[in-house]
Scaffold this motif. Structure first.
Motif, PDB file in Angstrom:
ATOM      1  N   LEU A   1       1.638  -1.139   0.156  1.00 33.67           N
ATOM      2  CA  LEU A   1      -0.310   0.093  -0.119  1.00 33.67           C
ATOM      3  C   LEU A   1       1.180   1.038  -0.242  1.00 33.67           C
ATOM      4  O   LEU A   1       1.918   1.204   0.547  1.00 33.67           O
ATOM      5  CB  LEU A   1      -0.846   0.115   1.181  1.00 33.67           C
ATOM      6  CG  LEU A   1      -1.741  -1.216   1.262  1.00 33.67           C
ATOM      7  CD1 LEU A   1      -2.917  -1.107   2.140  1.00 33.67           C
ATOM      8  CD2 LEU A   1      -2.939  -1.144   0.120  1.00 33.67           C
ATOM      9  N   GLY A   2       0.923   2.358  -0.628  1.00 30.35           N
ATOM     10  CA  GLY A   2       0.954   3.210  -0.912  1.00 30.35           C
ATOM     11  C   GLY A   2       1.893   3.638  -2.262  1.00 30.35           C
ATOM     12  O   GLY A   2       2.142   2.718  -2.481  1.00 30.35           O
TER      13      GLY A   2
ATOM     14  N   TYR B   1      -4.955   4.678   3.457  1.00 30.39           N
ATOM     15  CA  TYR B   1      -2.990   4.646   3.754  1.00 30.39           C
ATOM     16  C   TYR B   1      -3.123   5.846   3.055  1.00 30.39           C
ATOM     17  O   TYR B   1      -3.518   6.874   2.462  1.00 30.39           O
ATOM     18  CB  TYR B   1      -2.535   3.607   2.099  1.00 30.39           C
ATOM     19  CG  TYR B   1      -3.036   3.482   1.455  1.00 30.39           C
ATOM     20  CD1 TYR B   1      -2.531   4.040   0.555  1.00 30.39           C
ATOM     21  CD2 TYR B   1      -3.605   2.395   1.378  1.00 30.39           C
ATOM     22  CE1 TYR B   1      -2.569   3.766  -0.954  1.00 30.39           C
ATOM     23  CE2 TYR B   1      -4.464   2.614  -0.449  1.00 30.39           C
ATOM     24  CZ  TYR B   1      -3.873   3.208  -0.999  1.00 30.39           C
ATOM     25  OH  TYR B   1      -4.123   2.933  -2.777  1.00 30.39           O
TER      26      TYR B   1
ATOM     27  N   GLU C   1      -5.013   1.908  11.666  1.00 31.49           N
ATOM     28  CA  GLU C   1      -3.840   1.932  10.843  1.00 31.49           C
ATOM     29  C   GLU C   1      -3.475   2.388   9.688  1.00 31.49           C
ATOM     30  O   GLU C   1      -2.665   1.830   9.317  1.00 31.49           O
ATOM     31  CB  GLU C   1      -4.696   0.808   9.786  1.00 31.49           C
ATOM     32  CG  GLU C   1      -6.263   0.898   9.003  1.00 31.49           C
ATOM     33  CD  GLU C   1      -7.375   1.021  10.293  1.00 31.49           C
ATOM     34  OE1 GLU C   1      -8.834   0.824   9.436  1.00 31.49           O
ATOM     35  OE2 GLU C   1      -7.034   0.371  11.737  1.00 31.49           O
ATOM     36  N   PHE C   2      -4.032   4.283   9.651  1.00 28.17           N
ATOM     37  CA  PHE C   2      -3.836   4.744   9.015  1.00 28.17           C
ATOM     38  C   PHE C   2      -2.752   4.882   9.828  1.00 28.17           C
ATOM     39  O   PHE C   2      -0.856   5.938   9.108  1.00 28.17           O
ATOM     40  CB  PHE C   2      -5.246   6.101   8.162  1.00 28.17           C
ATOM     41  CG  PHE C   2      -4.328   7.129   7.982  1.00 28.17           C
ATOM     42  CD1 PHE C   2      -4.423   6.802   6.493  1.00 28.17           C
ATOM     43  CD2 PHE C   2      -4.096   7.984   8.100  1.00 28.17           C
ATOM     44  CE1 PHE C   2      -3.928   7.966   5.560  1.00 28.17           C
ATOM     45  CE2 PHE C   2      -3.837   9.096   7.285  1.00 28.17           C
ATOM     46  CZ  PHE C   2      -2.983   9.159   6.236  1.00 28.17           C
TER      47      PHE C   2
ATOM     48  N   ARG D   1       0.673   3.283   9.187  1.00 31.97           N
ATOM     49  CA  ARG D   1       0.754   3.003   7.456  1.00 31.97           C
ATOM     50  C   ARG D   1       1.547   4.634   7.782  1.00 31.97           C
ATOM     51  O   ARG D   1       2.779   4.305   6.565  1.00 31.97           O
ATOM     52  CB  ARG D   1      -0.276   3.027   6.659  1.00 31.97           C
ATOM     53  CG  ARG D   1      -1.216   1.423   6.902  1.00 31.97           C
ATOM     54  CD  ARG D   1      -1.861   1.438   5.773  1.00 31.97           C
ATOM     55  NE  ARG D   1      -2.638   0.113   5.870  1.00 31.97           N
ATOM     56  CZ  ARG D   1      -3.615  -0.271   5.782  1.00 31.97           C
ATOM     57  NH1 ARG D   1      -4.677   0.761   5.393  1.00 31.97           N
ATOM     58  NH2 ARG D   1      -4.361  -2.443   5.490  1.00 31.97           N
TER      59      ARG D   1
END
Length: 894
Positions: free
Chosen positions: A142-143, A177, A420-421, A424
């Protein structure tokens, strides 16, 4: 081969080929390839199959398109770096594709990797990336701005085995994310695709680990350089090297480190014996003492080299090179920034987004290198890589050419309260430090989210991570806006303005200067000017930015400088217009503002790698519509302007001790169209209609330039733009070729309105066509650029340009011939199944998008958006953007 020979003379550093052509060096997974090191690196960019849609399923389930036996023969064949869809040069306002896109490659692991671990290393893919190996889900990343890797050995694959790798890269909006912000409220674009390089790396079971992929301990992994006791007399160079043993049995080895100077002479050699159990990792700490070190600075970016070798039985089984720049950077609060024990003059530079005309973010390494050289020659000593980590090639070029970097974590005006953000974001901070910690160019981390009201505990967590991941003296400090939570009390450097001196204890730096918008919804601004708007608009922009530049020299020692927003025109999601405030346009064609910045470089600077020295530039086209005032940019003591080869005016260049180094020189009323007409029409001497500007230092003319008006358009002229590096025949490298409409004497006709049709013969092709306005290309301010991409075969390329609608007295066509050079690294080619129309460009019908005809009913009408935002929804989101930019100081008048 004139082009290649010219580039060889321009590049004192880099890879010297057998044919004498010198190429810039680019690192792979943090290491520069080292000859006979045992490590194998293959270019894995070629031979991919591509199709847009459908989305990858959640979890480890495997879609049909990822199966090894899926028929992809009619998919488009592409070479990475790749954008999911070419876009017009002006493609802001959500015109770029957002959604899933699939890439597949069928290959055989090369025999050269026998007995090695084979790893696919992705420098980045935009958004959420799902990777499948022979029909099995390998990972989800992710990202869109940091690397990830797949170990093929984990799937039982070795040299000689067949493999199909499939990747779904999805750049749809996703709040889970970072950056997280929807593109229609974003000041840049999520251009999709696998837009950075992919490498196939072979390394021995006993190997140097990767600091981003293999995170066994804090501040560990790979090779980590740090320094101590730096002075002009000596310096300590420390090398932390982590070695891993992936073999099934214990292994003994010798770690050999050689520190070399820039000429390749060994400064010191250190050897350490070690023995590792199966699956074990060990970090070896090594120290070198360098006497009378050649210190790194933007003015003299000297690089040592640390060659790392892992020896078994006297044979090198793994290795690579890390470049080392020895320098002492100190932020002394109210006493400002010091470099190598001396107070440093202002740090002045710019911000940089990574997109380019047509190709989005999919730039080859050579274009990143050209950007850095262009900006360094333009006087830039610092770049804030807003708003995410840049391509590794860009970082390598900053080390080599001498530009400090501020490296931010991905983010812009968005905070998600979900745990979770936060996790991340912090993981991105960890990754960016581990990826970029060895670059001498890295001066500051920006571990928070730009212009975002985040909580204080997050701010302190992010700051602590920078200490944990770089726990040695001389580590880059962290910077953020002093109005943000926890920053004024804890961060090492704060973002602010000259007027903020005395309000905080830290040194102050302006992260974005030059903006004068009327408001953040309309965004009308005297520094945002399309190059196509011509002479008067460009001059207004240049003088506006000069005023802002001048402000960066106020505030005393505590105020250390600033970064202009923004270096190049770029696309935006939340506004229909591109950002037009660049010193150059999206093709990197300079505006007047670029020469204003370049005139701030000291005339006596002798940079070892870029062109410097006295300069003079006339920002006037001698047209009927031109201003009576003539503006000249120069770094000399004074400028002499010779008008019509007879009248002479002299003006000083103001070098104010508390202002910008070289104020623009204005010759008020020096131009009169009727006076010029008198010379041309009545005196029959059009050759005298001219300005000559001479730069004078110490009473002597040290540089000069001549400007003449273009008469009638009679011919086209072709040239390579920024031909500092040769075009490499790797299937993806490209260069800008500029066509100019000129008169008989080569003077550019700035008011020409033709369309230019380009064609190419030989080992090249044109990027884009009429559907995006690329070919034919409209002439703007006298020129029309085209992007020419190299094939895999080195050889001659002939470009031809003609006007679209030819007539009896229209401008004559032009031709340009140049050559590409062979690539340095070997390729891992795709295995093309029978019947594959290689390079045909024939596509299967794309998978239906949500909301489109033939697709399941869904609420999405804007690609990549969840829901159906109404105009009122968008206005409300933009109102919040306006408010945040005002709160973070962007609404002030500079």
């Amino acid at each position: 081969m004139l082009f290649a020979a010219l580039c060889a003379l321009m590049l004192p550093l880099g890879t010297l080929r057998a044919d004498g052509v010198r190429l810039p060096e680019y690192s792979v997974a943090g290491l520069f390839p080292l000859e006979d090191s045992g490590r194998q690196v293959f270019n894995f960019n070629t031979g991919w199959r591509f199709l847009r849609g459908p989305a990858a399923p959640e979890g480890d389930s495997v879609p049909d398109v990822a199966r090894p036996d899926w028929d992809d023969r009619l998919w488009q064949e592409v070479t990475l770096p790749h954008t999911v869809a070419l876009v017009p040069a002006e493609a802001s306002g959500g015109r770029n594709y957002r959604g899933p896109a699939w890439y597949r490659k069928r290959f055989v692991i090369p025999q050269e990797l026998s007995g090695m671990q084979a790893q696919l290393y992705f420098e980045a893919a935009m958004g959420a990336a799902d990777v499948y190996v022979n029909g099995r889900h390998a990972l989800r990343h992710l990202g869109g701005y940091l690397p990830f890797a797949v170990d093929l050995e984990a799937f039982g694959l070795h040299a000689g085995d067949s493999c199909v790798v499939a990747v779904c890269a999805d750049n749809s909006d996703d709040k889970s994310y970072p950056p997280g912000k929807t593109q229609y409220t974003l000041d840049f674009c999520y251009h999709g695709g696998i837009y950075r390089d992919v490498w196939l790396v072979g390394r021995a079971p006993l190997h140097i680990t990767d600091p981003v992929v293999e995170r066994h301990e804090t501040a560990g992994g790979g090779v980590f350089l740090h320094y101590a006791d730096i002075s002009e007399g000596s310096a300590q160079v420390w090398v932390e090297t982590e070695i891993g043993n992936a073999a099934a049995r214990s292994a003994s080895a010798v770690l050999e480190l050689t520190l070399c100077d820039a000429e390749g002479k060994a400064v010191g050699v250190r050897k350490t014996s070690l023995r590792l159990q199966p699956g074990a990792f060990r970090t070896v700490s090594t120290r070198f003492t360098v006497r009378s070190p050649h210190l790194w600075s933007p003015e003299d970016p000297y690089l040592y080299r640390v060659n790392v070798r892992v020896l078994q039985g006297g044979r090198c089984v793994d290795g690579g090179t890390v470049r080392a720049g020895i320098r002492l950077a100190e932020w002394r609060g109210t006493d400002g920034f010091w470099l190598n024990g001396k107070p440093y003059h202002r740090l002045i530079g710019t911000n940089r987004h990574q997109d380019f005309a047509y190709v989005g973010n999919a730039l080859p390494n050579s274009m990143h290198w050209r950007d850095v050289r262009m900006l360094r020659e333009g006087g830039c000593t610092i770049i804030r890589s807003a708003h995410y980590p840049q391509d590794p090639a860009f970082m390598d070029a900053c080390d080599e050419l001498g530009i400090f970097m501020i490296v931010p974590t991905p983010g812009w005006q968005f905070w998600n309260k979900a745990p979770e953000f936060r996790e991340r974001v912090l993981d991105d901070v960890t990754q960016m430090i581990r990826r970029d910690r060895n670059h001498p160019s890295v001066l500051l981390w920006e571990p928070i989210l730009n212009e975002t009201p985040f909580p204080e505990d997050f701010s302190l967590q992010a700051l602590q991570l920078t200490f944990d991941e770089f726990p040695y003296p001389g580590a880059p400090l962290s910077a953020a806006d002093y109005k943000s939570a926890g920053v004024a009390e804890h961060y090492g450097v704060v973002y602010g303005w000259p007027s903020d001196t005395g309000k905080v204890a830290q040194s102050i730096f302006t992260r974005e200067f030059g903006e004068n918008v009327d408001d953040w919804y309309a965004q009308n601004n005297n520094n945002r000017v399309s190059r196509s708007w011509g002479e008067q608009a460009q001059l207004l922009q240049a003088l506006s930015l000069a005023d802002s530049y001048d402000e960066m020299f106020r505030g005393g020692r505590q105020f250390t400088g600033g970064a202009q927003w923004h270096s190049f025109d770029h696309q935006r999601g939340y506004h229909p217009d591109p950002y037009w405030g660049g010193q150059a346009d999206a093709f990197r064609q300079e505006k007047y503002a670029y020469y204003m910045f370049r005139s701030q470089v000291p005339a006596d600077l002798q940079h070892p790698l870029v062109e410097t020295g006295p300069m003079v530039y006339i920002a006037h086209e001698i047209m009927p519509t031109s201003s009576p005032d003539v503006v000249v940019f120069s770094n000399c003591d004074s400028v002499r302007l010779i008008i019509r080869e007879q009248d002479t005016l002299v003006r000083p260049v103001v070098h104010a001790p508390d202002g910008m180094p070289s104020r623009p020189v204005v010759f008020e009323g020096a131009y009169d169209f009727w006076d010029m007409r008198e010379v041309s029409y009545f005196q029959k001497s059009p050759e005298r209609v001219s300005f000559i500007a001479e730069g004078i230092i110490g009473g002597k003319v040290v540089c000069s330039t001549k400007k003449m008006p273009s008469r009638r358009s009679t011919k086209l002229s072709l040239r390579l733009d920024h031909p500092w590096v040769p075009l490499v025949a790797d299937g993806n490298d490209f260069i800008v070729v500029v066509c100019e409409v000129t008169d008989d004497n080569g003077n550019v006709r700035r008011l020409a309105k033709d369309n230019i049709v380009f064609s190419v013969e030989g080992e090249g092709s044109i990027i884009g066509d009429a559907s995006i306005g690329a070919n034919p290309r409209a002439v703007e301010f006298g020129s029309a650029p085209v992007l020419v991409r190299a094939t895999r075969q080195a050889g001659k390329i002939r470009v031809r340009a003609r006007v679209q609608f030819e007539g009896d007295v229209t401008p004559e066509a032009a031709e340009l011939e140049f050559s590409s050079v062979p690539a340095v690294l070997p390729f891992c080619d795709a295995v093309l199944t029978a019947g594959t129309p290689e390079g045909s460009g024939v596509l299967l019908p794309e998978f239906p998008r949500p909301g489109s005809s033939g697709a399941p009913a869904g609420p999405s009408v804007i690609p990549g958006l969840t829901g159906n935002p109404t105009p009122s929804d968008i206005r409300e989101q933009l109102r919040q953007v306006h408010q945040q930019q005002q709160e973070f100081g962007e609404g002030r008048k500079n």
